[in-house]
Scaffold this motif. Structure first.
Motif, PDB file in Angstrom:
ATOM      1  N   GLN A 178      46.744  71.858  57.117  1.00  0.00           N
ATOM      2  CA  GLN A 178      45.454  71.184  57.068  1.00  0.00           C
ATOM      3  C   GLN A 178      45.574  69.758  56.520  1.00  0.00           C
ATOM      4  OE1 GLN A 178      42.506  72.124  58.150  1.00  0.00           O
ATOM      5  NE2 GLN A 178      41.275  70.476  57.253  1.00  0.00           N
ATOM      6  N   TYR A 179      46.490  69.588  55.553  1.00  0.00           N
ATOM      7  CA  TYR A 179      46.634  68.287  54.888  1.00  0.00           C
ATOM      8  C   TYR A 179      48.039  67.747  55.147  1.00  0.00           C
ATOM      9  CZ  TYR A 179      42.526  70.154  52.515  1.00  0.00           C
ATOM     10  OH  TYR A 179      41.297  70.713  52.248  1.00  0.00           O
ATOM     11  N   GLU A 180      48.109  66.620  55.844  1.00  0.00           N
ATOM     12  CA  GLU A 180      49.381  66.189  56.418  1.00  0.00           C
ATOM     13  C   GLU A 180      50.387  65.658  55.401  1.00  0.00           C
ATOM     14  OE1 GLU A 180      48.075  61.623  57.660  1.00  0.00           O
ATOM     15  OE2 GLU A 180      48.089  63.188  59.194  1.00  0.00           O
ATOM     16  N   ASN A 181      49.964  65.258  54.216  1.00  0.00           N
ATOM     17  CA  ASN A 181      50.895  64.639  53.274  1.00  0.00           C
ATOM     18  C   ASN A 181      51.574  65.616  52.321  1.00  0.00           C
ATOM     19  OD1 ASN A 181      50.503  61.976  54.203  1.00  0.00           O
ATOM     20  ND2 ASN A 181      48.572  61.841  53.075  1.00  0.00           N
ATOM     21  N   ILE A 182      51.294  66.888  52.472  1.00  0.00           N
ATOM     22  CA  ILE A 182      51.886  67.874  51.562  1.00  0.00           C
ATOM     23  C   ILE A 182      53.371  68.055  51.875  1.00  0.00           C
ATOM     24  CG2 ILE A 182      51.901  70.339  50.958  1.00  0.00           C
ATOM     25  CD1 ILE A 182      48.847  70.298  51.387  1.00  0.00           C
ATOM     26  N   ASN A 183      54.179  68.109  50.818  1.00  0.00           N
ATOM     27  CA  ASN A 183      55.612  68.379  50.969  1.00  0.00           C
ATOM     28  C   ASN A 183      55.784  69.890  51.132  1.00  0.00           C
ATOM     29  OD1 ASN A 183      58.386  68.899  50.513  1.00  0.00           O
ATOM     30  ND2 ASN A 183      58.582  67.012  49.328  1.00  0.00           N
ATOM     31  N   LYS A 184      55.935  70.323  52.388  1.00  0.00           N
ATOM     32  CA  LYS A 184      56.006  71.764  52.672  1.00  0.00           C
ATOM     33  C   LYS A 184      57.220  72.410  52.017  1.00  0.00           C
ATOM     34  CE  LYS A 184      53.616  71.451  57.139  1.00  0.00           C
ATOM     35  NZ  LYS A 184      53.708  71.742  58.592  1.00  0.00           N
ATOM     36  N   SER A 185      58.349  71.729  52.049  1.00  0.00           N
ATOM     37  CA  SER A 185      59.571  72.291  51.454  1.00  0.00           C
ATOM     38  C   SER A 185      59.366  72.601  49.975  1.00  0.00           C
ATOM     39  CB  SER A 185      60.745  71.325  51.616  1.00  0.00           C
ATOM     40  OG  SER A 185      61.177  71.272  52.946  1.00  0.00           O
ATOM     41  N   LEU A 186      58.780  71.666  49.259  1.00  0.00           N
ATOM     42  CA  LEU A 186      58.570  71.854  47.821  1.00  0.00           C
ATOM     43  C   LEU A 186      57.546  72.954  47.563  1.00  0.00           C
ATOM     44  CD1 LEU A 186      59.088  70.996  44.918  1.00  0.00           C
ATOM     45  CD2 LEU A 186      57.363  69.197  45.192  1.00  0.00           C
ATOM     46  N   LEU A 187      56.465  72.950  48.328  1.00  0.00           N
ATOM     47  CA  LEU A 187      55.424  73.955  48.132  1.00  0.00           C
ATOM     48  C   LEU A 187      55.955  75.356  48.417  1.00  0.00           C
ATOM     49  CD1 LEU A 187      52.496  74.680  47.503  1.00  0.00           C
ATOM     50  CD2 LEU A 187      51.941  74.222  49.917  1.00  0.00           C
ATOM     51  N   TYR A 188      56.672  75.529  49.522  1.00  0.00           N
ATOM     52  CA  TYR A 188      57.177  76.855  49.882  1.00  0.00           C
ATOM     53  C   TYR A 188      58.242  77.331  48.889  1.00  0.00           C
ATOM     54  CZ  TYR A 188      54.948  75.790  54.402  1.00  0.00           C
ATOM     55  OH  TYR A 188      54.064  75.451  55.392  1.00  0.00           O
ATOM     56  N   ALA A 189      59.111  76.419  48.465  1.00  0.00           N
ATOM     57  CA  ALA A 189      60.136  76.785  47.482  1.00  0.00           C
ATOM     58  C   ALA A 189      59.483  77.219  46.176  1.00  0.00           C
ATOM     59  CB  ALA A 189      61.081  75.614  47.243  1.00  0.00           C
ATOM     60  N   GLY A 190      58.465  76.465  45.743  1.00  0.00           N
ATOM     61  CA  GLY A 190      57.766  76.811  44.505  1.00  0.00           C
ATOM     62  C   GLY A 190      57.064  78.153  44.603  1.00  0.00           C
TER      63      GLY A 190
END
Length: 322
Positions: A178-190
């Motif tokens: 939904q929000y394009e600037n999110i760091n997916k790698s960091l969020l998923y790892a966390g």
């Protein structure tokens, strides 16, 4: 074994039923006599009950992990369900005697959870985060997919930690798309490792208690320590920004210091992780309580939600205006 589970009995119903002793705490009443504060469990959930005037023999045999036959009645105490115990005895030979018969399990098979989590690892494109997360999942694979996510309140069942994590990952992917600037790698790892310390904090799904390190250190700091150990093994400098960002995700995931986090979120992804964790735990607590509540009535008071009761509407179908 009774055909009905614990929560299929209504308030004021009497029953004789086999249950697992989830916990048994010995306390002293005002009259100076000892009693046992039990938490019983079967596949429908957990319920407390007090066994008054407990003898030394009672205290010795009615311990966490035991299977017992309880004669009693379901009651309400301060808005919460409890068992008034009439009689209690250990299960005999030939009667249900395996803890697995009484334990709630995640609604998704372990193999399916493993597969979905493994597929998400390919979306963690930062090499340092990917290596650390893979290392920790490999190190604690058995415990990670068996452990509960809590002692009592949310996802407190066999496989609850992995199911809670998977549920959060699905929410995280929706938010990240939904929000394009999110760091997916960091969020998923966390998300994947934020609660991994619970494999060290809690004893397991049968008679879940806090370990000594769980009581004295807690799962948040334990995960931080595990990241440091992983870095040492993988020869990654734990002072580089990548590792500090991942550590911050874990350390800040309770959102506020009064909730147990040593720091508040200072990254966009850490703030998201905190809200996803709270949302998923909240919905799980609500679903559990509402599933045991008749339409048109209120749930028991939910300790993890400020002791509030929630209404289960009698109107289950949407109203269509013609």
């Amino acid at each position: 074994m009774s055909e009905k589970n614990l929560y299929e009995y209504n308030v004021d119903d009497s029953f004789e039923i086999f249950l697992l002793v989830k916990s048994a705490e010995v306390r002293v009443a005002k009259n100076g006599k000892k009693f046992i504060a039990f938490t019983f469990q079967d596949k429908s959930g957990q319920m407390d009950g007090k066994f008054w005037d407990a003898s030394s023999e009672d205290i010795e045999k009615y311990v966490a992990g035991a299977i017992v036959k309880v004669s009693g009645k379901r009651e309400l105490y301060q808005g919460n369900p409890q068992i008034r115990i009439f009689k209690l005895r250990l299960a005999s030979s030939g009667e249900p005697d395996k803890a697995e018969q009484f334990i709630e399990k995640a609604p998704i098979k372990k193999e399916d959870m493993v597969e979905e989590l493994n597929q998400t690892l390919f979306e963690i494109t930062n090499a340092h985060w990917n290596r650390i997360v893979r290392h920790l999942l490999t190190k604690y694979q058995k415990e990670y997919f068996e452990a509960p996510a809590a002692k009592r309140f949310h996802h407190a069942f066999h496989g609850g930690l992995a199911f809670h994590t998977l549920s959060m990952l699905r929410l995280a992917k929706t938010v990240a798309n939904q929000y394009e600037n999110i760091n997916k790698s960091l969020l998923y790892a966390g998300v994947i490792i934020h609660d991994l310390g619970k494999v060290l904090e809690l004893t397991g799904p049968v008679s879940t208690e806090y370990t000594l390190e769980g009581n004295l250190i807690g799962h948040i700091v334990l995960v931080d320590e595990e990241i440091s150990k992983a870095c040492a093994t993988l020869k990654i400098d734990e002072r580089i920004e990548d590792v500090l960002l991942l550590k911050h995700m874990v350390l800040a995931h309770h959102g506020k210091m009064e909730f147990g986090s040593p720091v508040q979120p200072k990254l966009r992804e850490a703030e998201i992780l905190y809200h996803l964790d709270h949302l998923d735990a909240t919905i799980n607590m609500l679903d559990n309580a509402l599933s045991r509540t008749e339409p048109g009535s209120f749930t028991e008071r939910i300790f993890g939600l400020d002791n509030r009761s929630f209404y289960n509407p009698s109107q289950t179908e949407p109203i269509v205006n013609e």
